[in-house]
Design a protein around this motif. Structure first.
Motif, PDB file in Angstrom:
ATOM      1  N   PHE A  27     -39.207 -98.130  51.730  1.00 35.74           N
ATOM      2  CA  PHE A  27     -38.771 -99.478  52.093  1.00 35.74           C
ATOM      3  C   PHE A  27     -38.462-100.317  50.848  1.00 35.74           C
ATOM      4  N   SER A  28     -39.081 -99.959  49.706  1.00 36.57           N
ATOM      5  CA  SER A  28     -38.807-100.707  48.470  1.00 36.57           C
ATOM      6  C   SER A  28     -37.368-100.480  48.000  1.00 36.57           C
ATOM      7  N   THR A  29     -36.812 -99.301  48.274  1.00 37.71           N
ATOM      8  CA  THR A  29     -35.421 -99.051  47.873  1.00 37.71           C
ATOM      9  C   THR A  29     -34.452 -99.895  48.700  1.00 37.71           C
ATOM     10  N   LEU A  30     -34.901-100.342  49.865  1.00 41.38           N
ATOM     11  CA  LEU A  30     -34.094-101.233  50.702  1.00 41.38           C
ATOM     12  C   LEU A  30     -34.366-102.706  50.401  1.00 41.38           C
ATOM     13  N   GLY A  31     -35.351-102.945  49.535  1.00 37.36           N
ATOM     14  CA  GLY A  31     -35.707-104.313  49.173  1.00 37.36           C
ATOM     15  C   GLY A  31     -36.537-105.031  50.220  1.00 37.36           C
ATOM     16  N   ILE A  32     -37.191-104.274  51.113  1.00 39.82           N
ATOM     17  CA  ILE A  32     -37.949-104.929  52.182  1.00 39.82           C
ATOM     18  C   ILE A  32     -39.437-104.560  52.179  1.00 39.82           C
ATOM     19  N   LEU A  33     -39.922-103.956  51.111  1.00 45.12           N
ATOM     20  CA  LEU A  33     -41.337-103.609  51.069  1.00 45.12           C
ATOM     21  C   LEU A  33     -42.137-104.729  50.427  1.00 45.12           C
ATOM     22  N   ASN A  34     -43.088-105.249  51.175  1.00 47.45           N
ATOM     23  CA  ASN A  34     -44.046-106.221  50.671  1.00 47.45           C
ATOM     24  C   ASN A  34     -45.268-106.168  51.595  1.00 47.45           C
ATOM     25  N   GLN A  35     -46.246-106.984  51.345  1.00 46.18           N
ATOM     26  CA  GLN A  35     -47.457-106.950  52.157  1.00 46.18           C
ATOM     27  C   GLN A  35     -47.167-107.306  53.610  1.00 46.18           C
TER      28      GLN A  35
END
Length: 153
Positions: A27-35
């Motif tokens: 999800f970080s590669t899509l820019g949507i990974l966070n807590q």
């Protein structure tokens, strides 16, 4: 750079730990990974785990601390943890669910699925409300003395 051989030996990982953390990390590669993202995902996962447990396990601990311990062990989240009256600590270098340290997500802040998995699973199993209690009004996780700490109320 992650050295999986070392992680497998030191954290007692299984293949599915890498699969889980890598899936979350993507999800970080899509820019949507966070807590917040992992809270949503973890909540849904916790509900499915509870459904599985209701069908496969005859009895669950009634005490909150014992239930948390049961769930941490059932889900193979980590080998070292502390459960206190007001907080839970996961030993950072023994955690098996970290999308940053195992899954290689490169993001600021935390993205830990464990608090939301536990809270939603406990709620489903006990029919009592459980919520993540924030630190300083905006943090799910704080890191102190080699542990990631969180609170469930």
């Amino acid at each position: 750079m992650v050295k999986y051989k070392d992680l497998f030996e030191h954290r007692n990982l299984k293949n599915l730990h890498v699969v889980l953390t890598s899936m979350i990390a993507e999800f970080s590669t899509l820019g949507i990974l966070n807590q917040g993202t992992t809270n949503i995902i973890g909540s849904g996962v916790g509900k499915k785990i509870a459904k599985c447990l209701k069908e496969t396990v005859k009895e669950f601990p009634k005490d909150d601390k014992k239930l948390i311990e049961f769930l941490i062990n059932f889900c193979d989240m980590c080998d070292e943890y502390i459960i206190e009256d007001d907080k839970i600590g996961i030993k950072i270098d023994k955690c098996k669910y970290c999308p940053k340290q195992i899954g290689e997500a490169e993001i600021p802040g935390s993205a830990c699925p464990i608090p939301s998995i536990l809270a939603s699973c406990m709620e489903e199993l006990t029919n009592k409300p459980y919520k993540i209690k924030l630190w300083d009004k905006n943090k799910v996780i704080i890191k102190e003395n080699g542990y990631c700490w969180f609170r469930i109320k």
